[in-house]
Design a protein around this motif. Structure first.
Motif, short mmCIF file in Angstrom:
data_model
loop_
_atom_site.label_atom_id
_atom_site.label_comp_id
_atom_site.label_asym_id
_atom_site.label_seq_id
_atom_site.Cartn_x
_atom_site.Cartn_y
_atom_site.Cartn_z
N VAL A 182 32.54 43.97 39.54
CA VAL A 182 32.66 42.53 39.78
C VAL A 182 33.93 42.01 39.13
O VAL A 182 34.22 42.34 37.97
CB VAL A 182 31.44 41.77 39.21
N LYS A 183 34.69 41.23 39.88
CA LYS A 183 35.87 40.57 39.30
C LYS A 183 35.41 39.24 38.73
O LYS A 183 34.95 38.36 39.46
CB LYS A 183 36.96 40.36 40.33
N LEU A 184 35.51 39.15 37.40
CA LEU A 184 35.00 37.96 36.72
C LEU A 184 35.96 36.79 36.86
O LEU A 184 37.18 36.96 36.87
CB LEU A 184 34.77 38.27 35.24
N THR A 185 35.38 35.61 36.94
CA THR A 185 36.18 34.39 37.07
C THR A 185 36.72 33.97 35.71
O THR A 185 37.90 33.65 35.55
CB THR A 185 35.34 33.25 37.66
N ALA A 186 35.84 33.99 34.69
CA ALA A 186 36.26 33.59 33.34
C ALA A 186 37.00 34.75 32.68
O ALA A 186 36.53 35.88 32.70
CB ALA A 186 35.04 33.22 32.50
N PRO A 187 38.18 34.50 32.11
CA PRO A 187 38.94 35.56 31.44
C PRO A 187 38.24 36.01 30.15
O PRO A 187 38.17 35.28 29.19
CB PRO A 187 40.30 34.92 31.13
N VAL A 188 37.73 37.24 30.17
CA VAL A 188 36.97 37.75 29.03
C VAL A 188 37.81 37.81 27.77
O VAL A 188 37.36 37.46 26.70
CB VAL A 188 36.43 39.16 29.36
N ILE A 189 39.07 38.25 27.89
CA ILE A 189 39.92 38.43 26.71
C ILE A 189 40.09 37.13 25.94
O ILE A 189 39.95 37.09 24.73
CB ILE A 189 41.30 39.00 27.10
N SER A 190 40.42 36.04 26.65
CA SER A 190 40.67 34.78 25.96
C SER A 190 39.41 34.27 25.26
O SER A 190 39.47 33.71 24.18
CB SER A 190 41.18 33.72 26.94
N SER B 229 40.13 44.67 31.21
CA SER B 229 40.70 43.33 31.11
C SER B 229 42.21 43.49 31.00
O SER B 229 42.73 43.94 29.97
CB SER B 229 40.13 42.60 29.90
N THR B 230 42.92 43.17 32.07
CA THR B 230 44.38 43.33 32.12
C THR B 230 45.00 42.15 32.85
O THR B 230 44.32 41.20 33.23
CB THR B 230 44.75 44.64 32.85
N LYS B 231 46.31 42.25 33.11
CA LYS B 231 47.01 41.21 33.86
C LYS B 231 46.48 41.11 35.29
O LYS B 231 46.65 40.08 35.96
CB LYS B 231 48.51 41.51 33.87
N ASP B 232 45.84 42.16 35.78
CA ASP B 232 45.27 42.15 37.13
C ASP B 232 43.93 41.43 37.19
O ASP B 232 43.37 41.23 38.28
CB ASP B 232 45.09 43.58 37.65
N GLY B 233 43.41 41.06 36.04
CA GLY B 233 42.13 40.37 36.01
C GLY B 233 41.12 41.08 35.13
O GLY B 233 41.41 42.10 34.49
N ASP B 234 39.92 40.51 35.11
CA ASP B 234 38.83 41.05 34.30
C ASP B 234 37.75 41.62 35.22
O ASP B 234 37.20 40.90 36.07
CB ASP B 234 38.23 39.96 33.42
N PHE B 235 37.45 42.90 35.06
CA PHE B 235 36.50 43.59 35.93
C PHE B 235 35.39 44.22 35.09
O PHE B 235 35.67 44.88 34.09
CB PHE B 235 37.21 44.69 36.73
N LYS B 236 34.16 43.99 35.52
CA LYS B 236 33.02 44.52 34.79
C LYS B 236 32.07 45.20 35.76
O LYS B 236 31.83 44.71 36.87
CB LYS B 236 32.29 43.39 34.05
N LYS B 237 31.52 46.34 35.31
CA LYS B 237 30.62 47.11 36.16
C LYS B 237 29.16 46.77 35.86
O LYS B 237 28.72 46.82 34.72
CB LYS B 237 30.86 48.61 35.92
N PHE B 238 28.44 46.39 36.92
CA PHE B 238 27.01 46.12 36.81
C PHE B 238 26.29 47.14 37.70
O PHE B 238 26.32 47.03 38.92
CB PHE B 238 26.69 44.70 37.29
N GLY B 239 25.66 48.14 37.06
CA GLY B 239 25.06 49.20 37.86
C GLY B 239 26.15 50.00 38.53
O GLY B 239 27.04 50.55 37.87
N ASP B 240 26.14 50.03 39.86
CA ASP B 240 27.18 50.73 40.62
C ASP B 240 28.19 49.76 41.22
O ASP B 240 29.07 50.16 41.99
CB ASP B 240 26.55 51.56 41.75
N VAL B 241 28.06 48.49 40.88
CA VAL B 241 28.90 47.45 41.50
C VAL B 241 29.92 46.93 40.50
O VAL B 241 29.58 46.55 39.37
CB VAL B 241 28.04 46.28 42.01
#
Length: 463
Positions: free
Chosen positions: A232-240, A218-230
């Protein structure tokens, strides 16, 4: 007579080569071992030999909160990850954090030689040792602090960044399979960014081991989460979202009060201040996180070093399972308390079912045995009934004992390292993650499509 004398001389000669250099047998009265004001019980106790106070390694480090392990060859290792000491009596060596130290070992054959002098213990970081004038007590003061002191001191650090690493390890499994889970969490306050990586091995009913994994940036570039081997760029900002949850003032106050209540180590010399006023948002996050984990703080050991805090604790498998559920939920963005309750219920139900099933098997086996004994020994009906009653009574008591032992056994060791104070380097999302990540919308569509496909296959099988 001459033959006996020769045998005696031969025995002395052999022992002079077989025993490690410096080994001594002279032993005086035992000495009390007191660690941080608490007397340590146990069969092995310190004793004075040739004017040296020898302290039992296992008793000492178990009481001090270290992980203590011994392999089949007799090598003994103690660690809290910051300080690791390996004892090898057969090789006459002691290694501290991987480096051999210049000290004589072992000094006794008692307890496989695993005793150290008070002078050597005093050279280890985090230990101060004093022997009473009458040499009846050895007082060991460690660098442990209580929970309230830990919270007060970390709040005063004015942290802009920090790291937290947690490991769950089995105390009874082979070394290769000892790790039960691992958590890595890096945080930077400004610019707000974080990295999380969680792994937990799981075993299915067929004994197959799989690894559950959560990885997230979770950075200024966005929020990215790994599901399995994929990725995903999350729409909702996880940090906030998490910041809103974690900086709740009520949770912070709960944590501080809980910390005061569960303190079991040496009390702090001054009253802890209101941490919510002194803490930065990063500390507030940490305090609120501890509020969710406060039930696991009882009996915890917190070691204070100049650049880190190390926390250790032993848990039962049930407690460890619950901790795993809370951590997974917390670090993935939501705490699923219902899942924890359900997991506990499942464990208890399974345990009851297993006990019931075992009882049925035992009853059947007992009946068969009693029948055979009747035929073989021609026992009277009354004798057979007496034998059966005694057998069932004994088995009931054994079952109760086994169940109690299972519930009370603490076989999981938890180690938490809290460090990198204001020294976490910039957290950046790897270029390949940004490039290959799919959108949250596409990921959800793919999940829905997979669900439909699986439902169709199931329907085809029915036809």
């Amino acid at each position: 007579m001459k033959m006996l004398a020769k045998l005696g001389l031969a025995l002395v000669f052999v022992l002079s080569f077989a025993l490690p250099h410096g080994t001594t047998f002279a032993k005086t009265d035992t000495v009390k071992l007191v660690i941080d004001g608490v007397e340590v019980a146990g069969y092995e106790q310190p004793f004075i030999s040739h004017d040296q106070v020898l302290i039992p390694v296992e008793n000492l480090f178990n009481a001090a909160g270290y992980k203590v392990t011994k392999d089949n060859s007799g090598k003994l290792s103690v660690t809290n990850t910051y300080l690791t000491v390996d004892f090898n009596a057969s090789a006459n060596t002691i290694n501290v954090n991987g480096k051999k130290v210049d000290t004589e070992f072992p000094l006794t054959l008692q307890n496989a030689g695993n005793y150290i002098t008070s002078d050597f213990l005093a050279t280890l970081e985090g230990f101060n040792v004093e022997v009473s004038e009458d040499k009846k007590t050895v007082n060991v003061k460690t660098n442990r602090v209580d929970t309230a002191a830990f919270l007060t001191k970390t709040a005063a650090l004015n942290l802009k960044s920090s790291s937290l690493n947690l490991t769950l390890e089995s105390l009874i499994a082979p070394a290769a399979n000892a790790q039960l889970g691992k958590v890595q969490l890096d945080n930077i306050q400004d610019p707000k960014s974080s990295y999380k990586h969680i792994t937990f091995p799981t075993v299915d009913t067929e004994g197959k081991v799989t690894v559950e994994e959560i990885e997230e940036y979770s950075t200024k570039d966005g929020d990215f989460k790994k599901f399995g081997d994929v990725w995903v760029k999350l729409t909702a900002p996880v940090i906030s979202i998490e910041a809103t949850k974690l900086t709740d003032a009520k949770k912070v106050n709960t944590t501080v009060e809980a910390a005061k209540e569960v303190t079991e180590a040496t009390p702090v010399t001054e009253e802890p201040k209101d941490l919510t006023k002194a803490a930065t948002p990063l500390q507030l996050d940490s305090l609120a996180t501890l509020a969710l984990l406060q039930k696991f703080t009882k009996g915890i050991h917190i070691f204070e070093y100049k650049d880190a805090y190390i926390m250790t604790q032993t848990l039962t498998p049930t407690e460890a399972s619950e901790l795993k559920s809370v951590l997974t939920g917390l670090l993935s963005g939501e705490v699923n308390t219902e899942a924890v309750k359900t997991e506990e219920t499942t464990i208890e139900t399974t345990k009851e079912e297993a006990t019931t099933e075992d009882t049925k098997v035992e009853e059947t086996a007992t009946k068969i045995v009693n029948t055979e004994e009747k035929a073989t020994d021609k026992k009277t009906t009354e004798e057979a009934k007496t034998d059966e009653t005694e057998t069932e009574s004994t088995k009931t008591e054994d079952a109760k004992t086994d169940e109690t032992t299972t519930e009370e056994a603490k076989t999981v060791f938890v180690i938490i390292t809290f460090n990198n104070f204001n020294s976490v380097k910039g957290i950046t999302v790897p270029a390949d993650v940004i490039k290959n990540a799919i959108s949250q919308e596409d990921f959800l569509k793919a999940l829905e499509a997979k669900k439909v496909e699986e439902a169709k296959k199931a329907e085809d099988v029915k036809k």
